[in-house]
Structures are given as structure tokens and as C-alpha cells.
Design a protein around this motif. Structure first.
Motif, PDB file in Angstrom:
ATOM      1  N   MET A   1       3.497  21.403  15.265  1.00  0.00           N
ATOM      2  CA  MET A   1       2.413  21.174  14.871  1.00  0.00           C
ATOM      3  C   MET A   1       1.454  20.030  15.836  1.00  0.00           C
ATOM      4  SD  MET A   1       3.289  17.702  12.295  1.00  0.00           S
ATOM      5  CE  MET A   1       4.416  18.777  11.405  1.00  0.00           C
ATOM      6  N   PRO A   2       0.192  20.389  15.738  1.00  0.00           N
ATOM      7  CA  PRO A   2      -0.513  19.612  16.829  1.00  0.00           C
ATOM      8  C   PRO A   2      -0.707  18.046  16.726  1.00  0.00           C
ATOM      9  CG  PRO A   2      -1.828  20.350  14.962  1.00  0.00           C
ATOM     10  CD  PRO A   2      -0.841  20.703  14.576  1.00  0.00           C
ATOM     11  N   SER A   3       0.624  17.453  16.528  1.00  0.00           N
ATOM     12  CA  SER A   3       0.723  15.905  16.283  1.00  0.00           C
ATOM     13  C   SER A   3       1.999  15.803  16.889  1.00  0.00           C
ATOM     14  CB  SER A   3       0.508  15.617  14.972  1.00  0.00           C
ATOM     15  OG  SER A   3       0.585  14.338  14.608  1.00  0.00           O
ATOM     16  N   SER A   4       2.308  14.441  16.825  1.00  0.00           N
ATOM     17  CA  SER A   4       3.566  14.114  17.166  1.00  0.00           C
ATOM     18  C   SER A   4       4.057  12.660  16.366  1.00  0.00           C
ATOM     19  CB  SER A   4       3.670  13.495  18.707  1.00  0.00           C
ATOM     20  OG  SER A   4       2.552  12.424  19.130  1.00  0.00           O
ATOM     21  N   GLN A   5       5.204  12.004  16.751  1.00  0.00           N
ATOM     22  CA  GLN A   5       5.651  10.939  15.645  1.00  0.00           C
ATOM     23  C   GLN A   5       4.771   9.811  15.927  1.00  0.00           C
ATOM     24  OE1 GLN A   5       7.986  11.021  13.600  1.00  0.00           O
ATOM     25  NE2 GLN A   5       9.401  12.882  14.136  1.00  0.00           N
ATOM     26  N   TYR A   6       4.560   8.864  14.816  1.00  0.00           N
ATOM     27  CA  TYR A   6       3.616   7.960  14.956  1.00  0.00           C
ATOM     28  C   TYR A   6       4.270   6.698  15.284  1.00  0.00           C
ATOM     29  CZ  TYR A   6       5.874   6.864  10.549  1.00  0.00           C
ATOM     30  OH  TYR A   6       6.717   6.518   9.537  1.00  0.00           O
ATOM     31  N   TYR A   7       5.753   6.679  15.196  1.00  0.00           N
ATOM     32  CA  TYR A   7       6.306   5.366  15.390  1.00  0.00           C
ATOM     33  C   TYR A   7       6.454   4.737  16.768  1.00  0.00           C
ATOM     34  CZ  TYR A   7      10.173   8.346  17.354  1.00  0.00           C
ATOM     35  OH  TYR A   7      11.018   9.006  18.125  1.00  0.00           O
ATOM     36  N   HIS A   8       6.281   5.793  17.585  1.00  0.00           N
ATOM     37  CA  HIS A   8       6.442   5.366  19.058  1.00  0.00           C
ATOM     38  C   HIS A   8       5.002   5.196  19.710  1.00  0.00           C
ATOM     39  CE1 HIS A   8       5.435   9.457  19.644  1.00  0.00           C
ATOM     40  NE2 HIS A   8       6.644   9.929  20.253  1.00  0.00           N
ATOM     41  N   ILE A   9       3.998   5.434  19.087  1.00  0.00           N
ATOM     42  CA  ILE A   9       2.620   5.271  19.656  1.00  0.00           C
ATOM     43  C   ILE A   9       2.360   3.845  20.444  1.00  0.00           C
ATOM     44  CG2 ILE A   9       0.150   4.978  19.258  1.00  0.00           C
ATOM     45  CD1 ILE A   9       0.475   6.931  17.101  1.00  0.00           C
ATOM     46  N   SER A  10       3.043   2.510  19.854  1.00  0.00           N
ATOM     47  CA  SER A  10       2.764   1.478  20.507  1.00  0.00           C
ATOM     48  C   SER A  10       3.690   1.290  21.689  1.00  0.00           C
ATOM     49  CB  SER A  10       3.137   0.421  19.434  1.00  0.00           C
ATOM     50  OG  SER A  10       4.448   0.325  19.413  1.00  0.00           O
ATOM     51  N   LYS A  11       4.665   1.799  21.479  1.00  0.00           N
ATOM     52  CA  LYS A  11       5.722   1.832  22.865  1.00  0.00           C
ATOM     53  C   LYS A  11       4.852   2.732  24.161  1.00  0.00           C
ATOM     54  CE  LYS A  11       9.967   1.319  20.367  1.00  0.00           C
ATOM     55  NZ  LYS A  11      11.280   1.691  20.123  1.00  0.00           N
ATOM     56  N   ILE A  12       4.648   3.790  23.749  1.00  0.00           N
ATOM     57  CA  ILE A  12       3.990   4.503  24.641  1.00  0.00           C
ATOM     58  C   ILE A  12       2.759   3.854  25.278  1.00  0.00           C
ATOM     59  CG2 ILE A  12       2.865   6.930  25.333  1.00  0.00           C
ATOM     60  CD1 ILE A  12       5.234   8.261  23.317  1.00  0.00           C
TER      61      ILE A  12
END
Length: 226
Positions: free
Chosen positions: A1-12
Motif C-alpha cells: 500500500m502507499p503507506s508504511s508503519q506509523y510506530y517508527h515515524i518518531s524514530k526515523i
């Protein structure tokens, strides 16, 4: 899908801010989330009081249907191509290349060749790939969404100098052929994290110097505390 996991946004984003790139190539941009976040936190948070874009942020998105007006606004240039076809031909050396939840969509040989090409031609890459990719075929009518490979930390480490971020679900790392890039990144991320532990008053003082209106709020808080 045109998305990715939300849980690692802050880390990235912590990693991206620590790298502070002046140019970014977002490969497999999908919905355009990280292009938006890069614009916001690399541009609007740099202390300037002018709403304009100074950094170069480009993207590669092979699936035409994913490209929207959002992409047209956020990205300087959009490559509607397969990155395997154009990686060697890009005429810009980017400070940072993003491969966020993208690597698992390549066969291992293609992925390895792509990583080596990107490292050779750019300053560094940020890779996030699931430790155990789920079975996935095409999604949203996009055959490129198929999961084809899983990667190990040793495979990523063999490519160059590397720094990992601890995560239970994904391998998240910055890789560069230049050891100074990783050394500077490690120092910057330590400094960024230590800033989060500063006393509230110190945080407010620093914040007040950058954002209009906050200085007045800080003064009021200081008066009330007396």
C-alpha cells in the motif's frame, strides 16, 4: 500500500533531523508522508520566519496512480520510474536517500545492487525494513507492493559504516561509506536526545528564540512562577 508503519515515524524523524540533509531522495514515496515530514521539520524548524522551501527533496514513485497533487507541492522533482532503472543515472548526489519500508519489495540480488549503487553515488541512506515481512502480493492494483525478501543486520552492516536504532519490528539504520557521516550522526543524535532531558525553563528559553509569540508566553510563565 502507499503507506508504511506509523510506530517508527518518531524514530526515523529523529534520525533525519540528526543528519540534517540539504537534499533528500525519497524512494518509494507512496502517499508522500516522509516528504511532508521532511519539509516540515527540516524547513519550518530551522529558525527562519519565512514560509519557503530551500532544501531539495525529490522522490521516486514507480506507480503512477500514487502520485497526487500533494507530491507536486512537496517534492522538487518526481521520478515516475523504477529505481532499479535510474539509480545509476541520477545526476544529483543526495545528502540522504530514504528507503523506508521499500527494501523488502526487491529480490535480494536487486536490493543488494541497489544499495551499493546508492551508497556509491550519495552521502548516506536510511533503511527501514521489517524483520519478518508479512506475505504480501499486489495491493491497490500495484504489483510492486509484493514482498520479496527479508534482510538481516549482518547483510546491512556489510555494506559500509552503519548505525542502528533499536526497534522490535524493523531493522532501522543509517549507512554510509563515509565514516565521518556516521560519527557526526551519532554525536548529533546524542545531543538531540539530551536536549529532551533539559529542564522545562531551559527548553522554553531555547524555543522562545525560534518561534514568534513563544517569548511572551515564557515571560508570563516566569512571572507567574514568582
Amino acid at each position: 500500500m502507499p503507506s508504511s508503519q506509523y510506530y517508527h515515524i518518531s524514530k526515523i524523524m529523529e534520525m533525519i533531523i540528526s543528519l540534517n540533509p540539504k537534499s533528500v531522495l525519497d524512494i518509494g514515496s507512496g502517499f508522500g508522508k516522509f516528504g511532508v515530514l521532511c519539509r516540515e521539520y527540516l524547513e519550518l524548524w530551522d529558525g527562519r520566519q519565512k514560509y519557503e522551501f530551500k532544501r531539495r527533496i525529490d522522490c521516486v514513485e514507480v506507480f503512477q496512480q500514487y502520485i497526487s497533487p500533494l507530491h507536486q507541492y512537496i517534492y522538487n522533482k518526481i521520478y515516475n520510474n523504477d529505481i532499479l532503472d535510474i539509480a545509476q543515472e541520477l545526476d544529483i548526489k543526495y545528502d540522504l536517500v530514504l528507503l523506508i519500508d521499500v527494501l523488502e519489495h526487491f529480490e535480494k540480488d536487486d536490493g543488494s545492487r541497489l544499495l551499493r549503487t546508492l551508497l556509491k553515488n550519495n552521502e548516506c541512506i536510511l533503511v527501514s525494513t521489517p524483520k519478518n515481512p508479512s506475505p504480501q502480493k499486489d495491493a491497490f492494483g500495484n504489483i510492486h507492493e509484493t514482498h520479496k525478501s527479508a534482510w538481516s543486520p549482518s547483510e546491512l552492516s556489510s555494506l559500509g559504516n552503519i548505525a542502528f536504532v533499536r526497534d522490535d519490528i524493523s531493522w532501522i539504520s543509517v549507512i554510509s561509506l563515509n565514516s565521518n557521516v556516521i560519527s557526526n550522526y551519532n554525536e548529533n543524535i546524542k545531543r538531540l536526545r539530551s536536549h529532551g532531558k533539559l529542564p522545562l525553563e531551559t527548553k522554553l528559553k531555547r524555543f522562545a528564540k525560534q518561534v514568534p509569540g513563544v517569548a511572551d508566553t515564557y515571560k508570563k510563565l516566569k512571572v507567574n512562577r514568582k
